[in-house]
Write a protein that holds these residues in place. Structure first.
Motif, short mmCIF file in Angstrom:
data_model
loop_
_atom_site.label_atom_id
_atom_site.label_comp_id
_atom_site.label_asym_id
_atom_site.label_seq_id
_atom_site.Cartn_x
_atom_site.Cartn_y
_atom_site.Cartn_z
N LEU A 116 0.81 -1.23 0.00
CA LEU A 116 0.00 0.00 0.00
C LEU A 116 0.83 1.27 0.00
CD1 LEU A 116 -2.61 -1.10 2.72
CD2 LEU A 116 -2.99 -0.99 0.25
N ASN A 117 2.10 1.19 0.41
CA ASN A 117 2.88 2.40 0.68
C ASN A 117 2.04 3.39 1.49
OD1 ASN A 117 5.03 1.30 -0.68
ND2 ASN A 117 5.45 3.11 -1.91
N ALA A 118 1.41 2.87 2.53
CA ALA A 118 0.53 3.69 3.36
C ALA A 118 1.09 3.76 4.78
CB ALA A 118 -0.87 3.08 3.40
N PRO A 119 1.43 4.96 5.23
CA PRO A 119 1.98 5.09 6.58
C PRO A 119 1.06 4.52 7.67
CG PRO A 119 2.27 7.13 5.34
CD PRO A 119 1.42 6.23 4.50
N ARG A 120 -0.25 4.51 7.43
CA ARG A 120 -1.15 4.04 8.50
C ARG A 120 -0.83 2.62 8.93
NH1 ARG A 120 -4.66 3.42 4.00
NH2 ARG A 120 -5.52 1.33 3.80
N GLN B 285 1.54 3.10 11.70
CA GLN B 285 1.24 4.13 12.69
C GLN B 285 0.40 3.53 13.81
OE1 GLN B 285 -0.25 7.08 9.96
NE2 GLN B 285 1.66 8.21 9.97
N THR C 225 -3.97 6.64 16.40
CA THR C 225 -4.23 7.61 15.33
C THR C 225 -4.76 6.88 14.09
OG1 THR C 225 -1.91 7.46 14.68
CG2 THR C 225 -2.51 9.28 16.12
N ASN C 226 -5.62 5.91 14.34
CA ASN C 226 -6.27 5.17 13.26
C ASN C 226 -5.29 4.37 12.39
OD1 ASN C 226 -9.10 5.95 13.57
ND2 ASN C 226 -8.36 8.00 13.13
N GLY C 227 -4.09 4.13 12.92
CA GLY C 227 -3.17 3.26 12.20
C GLY C 227 -3.49 1.80 12.50
N THR D 209 -8.88 1.24 -0.50
CA THR D 209 -7.91 0.71 0.45
C THR D 209 -6.53 1.34 0.26
OG1 THR D 209 -7.26 -1.10 -1.00
CG2 THR D 209 -9.11 -1.52 0.47
N GLY D 210 -6.43 2.34 -0.61
CA GLY D 210 -5.14 2.95 -0.90
C GLY D 210 -4.59 3.79 0.24
N ALA D 211 -3.42 4.38 -0.02
CA ALA D 211 -2.72 5.13 1.02
C ALA D 211 -3.50 6.38 1.44
CB ALA D 211 -1.33 5.52 0.53
N GLN E 80 -12.66 12.38 12.11
CA GLN E 80 -11.37 12.77 12.68
C GLN E 80 -10.50 13.41 11.61
OE1 GLN E 80 -10.41 9.01 14.54
NE2 GLN E 80 -11.08 9.72 16.56
N THR F 215 -4.61 12.51 11.44
CA THR F 215 -4.56 11.26 12.20
C THR F 215 -5.29 10.16 11.43
OG1 THR F 215 -6.51 11.98 13.44
CG2 THR F 215 -4.37 12.36 14.47
N ASN F 216 -5.09 10.16 10.12
CA ASN F 216 -5.66 9.13 9.26
C ASN F 216 -7.18 9.12 9.24
OD1 ASN F 216 -3.22 7.75 8.27
ND2 ASN F 216 -2.91 7.26 10.43
#
Lengths: 541, 541
Positions: free
Chosen positions: A306-310, A313, A317-319, B274-276, B313, B317-318
């Motif tokens: 995904l290259n998604a920081p979540r 995280q 913070t919803n990671g 579902t992406g970043a 939110q 914070t995603n």
């Protein structure tokens, strides 16, 4: 037995008093019967308990009792939460006594993830014997070169005897021909005594096609989403609680019964959940609470496309809250620079600036248009500490997905191999080697299977052909089902004591030693990493 | 024309110099031709520009020029980003001159969302005429009772003349029989002069089945996910950039050309990404940046069936970053208490403790098992300020999804209606009334359509039958396609000056006045809201 405060745990749980609790999730069934087939045949109706589970406690139920479950009288099926399938995916499940193994790893303390030098290992091809026990004599060699963690490719029961492990259908069972539950325990115990942590690769995004009896019991799958491997697992629809708990309890299962130190979750991008609490967030939260209770660090690492920081995280913070994720972009950036033909496969890579970005930010694709994906892709990981990423210059996928399973050792010169090793081991990331990389093993790591279903065998063959239709030139890829393909992939370990192999091994050993002893080379602050691109063919770190 | 720094904007853009820029997204097409059908027939090939767009600038292109696009010579299709469909969904698109309307709302300042008393309004049934212009004479009445924002149900072009608006197929076009682009502008301008903000309901989760020419141009849809209305829109797959930009630019379109003050996004849970960077996060970020540039607050409100705090939110914070979301649970909790038969429809509600939780936390279902969903559902919204939620005691959906379109006025006693009004207007949430609620309109609000396709008509009839098969007793629901069903739903406004209707109206007016003048009754701090449940039939706020 570990008692969860979160959920019921399915499977057969043998207690010290000889009683065994059998529990199965089958929320839409009217009845479930337990059919014990040996040592003495018995049929026992289960009682409906809460949340769609059925259970019963059976007295005088010795270890190795073989059993099936029979839902609504529809037939005998092995237990989806079986701990052992001694006769393979189609045979009965076996009761495992987790109380008999004598652990000798009391002194073991799992290091922080950031301390690890990971070594990815496929049990079937690491040695000729292809078992857990056969690995043990080599641990000394690994420890000597500085490896302090092995990452086992999936060991859950898969169909046949040869498989990478990603098409397993019994996520709780330790593969019989690898040595079963006790074999894995012996390996983990031996690792811990030698100061080596054990990370286990687990697959929570799909279940393999052969030996898949899940639909006989409960709505594990959903039509709402599709994955590359067919129907998606049902993580957010009606009846998804049982699916979420099945995989969450699976994570705890490995920590609790097998002293595993961390899990690597395969392809988490295929775990689709649009609900308020993503299944991966749930798993991370339950594992974190278990780790706190068990007073030891337990690592969860994601493979994410995904290259998604979540993904890495905090759940606050919803990671998703993973401790780390694989950083494929680092590999792609470096690989195409060293091996320009690789651009056929990684068309969006090939500049030194991208490698510099891989060092200073992490994700190379952080929102820009990516040709291979035909869309803008990723988000920036700048500022996220380096210890949240696992980097590598090759892994089972990248090697195995070359048509002839070519490792870097056959694609690059000796000098290039040394540069690649340094680029990895001096990076601000947790480094991971792929077995044999350290001495330049030239044998391939090919894709291999040993399915029973001829139709499936042909599908897989055709899939491989199509995968390679567009690159790596003409010619058929090796037949995955042919035993020779498997045999060709077995390491030739003795080589590592000879000539150029030994020289490369010493280079790896020295780099690992440098990394582990010099603070500056063990630095996860990416923003403190300066990359000077001297020209399009020269750079310094 | 608003120039985006983020993306190309599709559609026909008429400039002051009489030149019109036509732009269409068709990334997989080789050619696209513009076919002007009036005032003077012309065929002009478009030029491929960047990112899959084709465009051309046409001189001497007057407003009301009718045109089609012809991709790859496959036929004439209306413009998916058409601003006006004067002859309906199957006819040509028309060029709109947004420069000619004389706005008189220069003094208007959009209030903070927390200041608003919302009034949901369906253009077609608010008056006999069913037009934007016909609403204007009633604004004084609304303002007099304290309403300072109307929320228009979707006005985008839908098939036929009668529809709730959720099956529109031209998200940029203002419905012709409502009065088209200029009609909407006159209404918004009139509202602003009277101190009334305008919120517009937009549908970004699907496109209606009739008059849907999107597939003729580009991969707007994906097979990867399914929604209740068929194929999902492609927000994260290959070629999704154009889809994301299409809807993002649509939001800006309403703010820029129509001075709309806020949008209510329909059923955002069916927007799967579902992406970043979730498409909804992207839309919120682009709108926030546009609002900053335009120096005015612009509100984005979500309808969400997720009970997921991330919806409201911060994107930092995603979260998705919505300013607020609808709080259905408040309705359900209150409705079933006042109308116990409602439990047939809202089986998981019915206790005073739930209503208390709706007041002090927001989401009533915050992770517990919910029978109707057959799973654990939601996460806690405790601590999230009340101004992040819009509350109501009835809306178009809840009324319209009663079999005979029953409003509270026909289900409850006068005393109960007054209690419900107070429960809403003294709540720590942004209140929203449904048109006619304020005087106890007894005419129903039914589901109505006027599709051309007989098969679709029958599908919809059957769908309604099935929807009501399990509750609200026997008997057929009214036929959505029958014009009588629509006519029966038109408000009987003069009633509000008479007897019990007037009394209720004055009660609403007084409550709104109290709310707007007393700080304590205008308090969004849920934790400062104490609810004492005196018994299962009595409570105080």
């Amino acid at each position: 037995m570990y008692k969860s405060t979160h959920h019921a745990i399915a499977g057969a749980h043998l207690h010290a008093d000889g009683k065994c609790l059998f529990r199965i999730w089958a929320p839409l069934k009217q009845t479930v019967a337990l059919h014990i087939v040996s040592p003495e045949e018995r049929r026992i109706p289960l009682t409906r308990s809460t949340d769609g589970y059925f259970e019963t406690e059976v007295a005088d139920c010795p270890a190795a009792t073989h059993y099936y479950f029979n839902p609504d009288g529809e037939g005998d099926f092995p237990d989806p939460a079986s701990h052992f399938q001694p006769e393979g995916v189609h045979g009965p499940s076996a009761v495992v006594d987790h109380g008999t193994f004598t652990w000798s790893d009391q002194a073991w303390e799992n290091p922080a993830l950031s301390e690890l030098i990971l070594y990815e290992l496929h049990v079937g091809t690491f040695t000729e014997a292809g078992t857990f026990d056969a690995i043990i004599p080599y641990l000394e060699d690994l420890a000597a070169m500085g490896i302090n963690a092995i990452e086992l490719m999936p060991v859950a029961q898969f169909p046949g005897h040869r498989n990478w492990g990603y098409d397993g259908t019994f996520p709780y069972a330790v593969h019989a021909s690898y040595g079963g539950p006790d074999g894995l325990k012996r390996l983990v115990d031996a690792c811990h005594r030698r100061g080596i942590a054990v990370i286990l690769d687990v697959v929570y995004n799909h279940l393999g096609p052969e030996g898949n009896y899940f639909n006989a019991f409960a709505p594990y799958f959903t039509d709402a989403y599709r994955t590359p491997w067919g129907s998606a697992l049902n993580f957010d629809g009606p009846w998804s609680d049982g699916v979420r708990d099945y995989f969450t309890a699976n994570a705890i299962h490995w920590f609790h019964h097998y002293h595993i130190d961390g899990l690597r979750l395969d392809a988490i991008h295929a775990i689709i959940d649009t609900g308020a609490t993503h299944a991966l967030q749930y798993i991370n939260e339950v594992v974190a609470s278990y780790a706190q209770q068990a007073r030891k660090p337990l690592h969860l690492i994601a493979e994410s496309d995904l290259n998604a920081p979540r993904v890495i995280q905090s759940t606050k913070t919803n990671g998703y809250g993973f401790d780390a994720q694989w950083l494929d972009d680092f590999h792609h950036a470096l690989f195409v620079l060293l091996y320009p033909v690789g651009k056929e496969q990684y068309e969006d890579f090939g500049t030194l600036a991208q490698l510099a970005k891989a060092y200073t930010e992490g994700f190379v694709h952080s929102g820009e248009y990516v040709s291979a994906r035909q869309r803008k892709y990723g988000a920036s990981s700048a500022g996220i500490p380096g210890f949240k990423f696992v980097a590598f210059i090759q892994n089972h996928d990248q090697v195995g997905n070359h048509k002839n399973g070519e490792r870097l050792s056959v694609l690059l010169s000796g000098a290039q191999l040394r540069i690649a090793a340094a680029a990895l081991l001096l990076s601000p990331y947790i480094p991971m080697l792929f077995m044999g990389e350290e001495y330049g093993e030239e044998r391939p790591f090919l894709y291999f299977t040993s399915h029973d279903d001829p139709q499936l065998v042909e599908q897989i063959r055709e899939g491989r052909r199509q995968e390679f239709a567009h690159f790596f030139g003409d010619g058929e890829p090796p037949d995955p089902q042919d035993e020779k393909t498997f045999k060709a992939s077995i390491l030739d370990w003795p080589k590592r004591g000879q000539g150029k192999y030994q020289q490369l091994l010493m280079w790896y050993q020295r780099l690992i030693h440098l990394r582990r002893t010099h603070t500056a080379l063990h630095n996860f602050n990416k923003t403190g990493t300066e990359v000077d691109v001297l020209s399009e063919s020269a750079w310094s770190l």
